[in-house]
Write an enzyme that holds these catalytic residues in place. Sequence first.
Site, mmCIF file in Angstrom:
data_model
loop_
_atom_site.group_PDB
_atom_site.id
_atom_site.type_symbol
_atom_site.label_atom_id
_atom_site.label_comp_id
_atom_site.label_asym_id
_atom_site.label_seq_id
_atom_site.Cartn_x
_atom_site.Cartn_y
_atom_site.Cartn_z
ATOM 1 N N GLY A 174 0.825 -1.213 0.000
ATOM 2 C CA GLY A 174 0.000 0.000 0.000
ATOM 3 C C GLY A 174 0.846 1.244 0.000
ATOM 4 C CB ALA A 175 4.370 1.695 -0.893
ATOM 5 C CE1 TYR A 201 -10.761 -0.640 6.791
ATOM 6 C CE2 TYR A 201 -11.538 0.235 8.894
ATOM 7 C CZ TYR A 201 -10.509 0.004 7.991
ATOM 8 O OH TYR A 201 -9.229 0.406 8.306
ATOM 9 N N GLY A 255 1.306 4.342 3.671
ATOM 10 C CA GLY A 255 2.382 3.601 3.023
ATOM 11 C C GLY A 255 3.364 4.511 2.320
#
Length: 355
Positions: A37-38, A180, A43
Site C-alpha cells: 500500500g505504498a 470494514y 504507506g
Amino acid sequence: MNNIGTGKINKWTSTLISGTNKLTLKDLQDQVIVITGASSGIGLKTARMAAAKGAKVVAAARNEDALQELVEELKAKGHAATFVKADVGREEDVHAIAKTAIEEFGRFDTWVNNAGISVWGYAFDVTNEDIKRMVDTNFWGVVYGTQVAVKHFKERDVPGALINVGSLFGDRGTLVQSTYAPSKFAVHGWTESIRMELEKEQAPVSVTLIHPGRIDTPYNEHARSYLEKQPAHRGMIYPPEAVAEAILYAAEHPKRDMFIGSQAKALELLGTLLPRLTDRLMERIIYPTQHVERPSKPREESALYKAGYGMHERGTNVGWMRKRSLYVKACKHPILTTIAAGVGLTVWSLAKRKD
C-alpha cells in the site's frame, strides 16, 4: 537450592510478562523494508521516511505509475528503492513482492502489511461481492504477507519485524464502516494468534500491531461509498507521519502494540470497560463524523476493484488536524510514561485527600 529455584522462577516470570524473546532488530539504516500500500497515504509516507533514515525500500501497490514515480523520487535523493506492482489480495502477487526484495537486495528485514481499503455504508446495504473483495485486501493480504515474511525470517534465522496495520475499528465495532470493522477485527485476531505461536517456538520474528485512529489520508476518497454524502473523517485527525513514526519505531524495537492517538486507546478502553455506553455514544456520533457536505463519488470510481490515484499522503478530511501524536511519542519512552503516570496518580490522590 531454593535460591536457584527462585532465580529460575523469576527469570521465567520476567520473560512471560515481557512477552518477547528479547529480539534485537537492525537499525533502519541497515534494513531492507517491504511496504504494501505504498502508493499513497500511510504507506507512501512510511516509504519516504524509511528511505530518509537510510533503509532500502521495496514499495508495493496496485498503482504502477505512482510506484515508479515514488522510486524515481527516492533514487534522485540517493536512496535505494525498488517497486512491485501487486494486489495483496492475490497470493501469487505477494510472493512476487518477496521475490523482488530478495533478488534486488538479497533479503528483507521488515515487512509492513499496510495495504487496505474500506466500504462506507450500513451493513445490510453493502453487497456480499464488495465485502469479499474488501476482505481479500484487508485480511487475506495480511495473511499472505505474514506467511512469506515469517518463512523468510525463519530461513535466515536472523530477527526480523512483521508489522500489521490494524485500526481503531479493529478494537471496537462501528456504524457506517460496519463491514470494514470485521475485516480489521480479523487482522487483530490473526496478529495476536500468530504472535503467541511464534513466541512459543521462539521464532526470530517481532510481531507488532498498529492501531491507527482517524488519519488524514486519501483512504476516504479510495473507499467505495453507499452513502449519499462523501465519506470523510471529521473531528480530531492525525497526520500519516504519526503512523509512519510508529511503524518505523517498531521496525527497530520489538513492540506488541502501537496506538496512534489517544482517541484509539481511549476507544479501546471505553469499549472494554463500558461497552453499552460506548454503543450509545457511537450510535450518536459516528454518522455525522464520517462524511462531508458534498455528494458521494460514484461507486465505480472507488479503488475497491482497481488502483486508486497515487502520490498523495493527505486526504480530504476536515476537522482538527493534529501535527503529531503525543501518544506515539510517549509509547516510544515507556519508562518516562510510567513515571509521568505515577506522578499524576500521586498528585490526584493527594488532591482527593485534601478534599
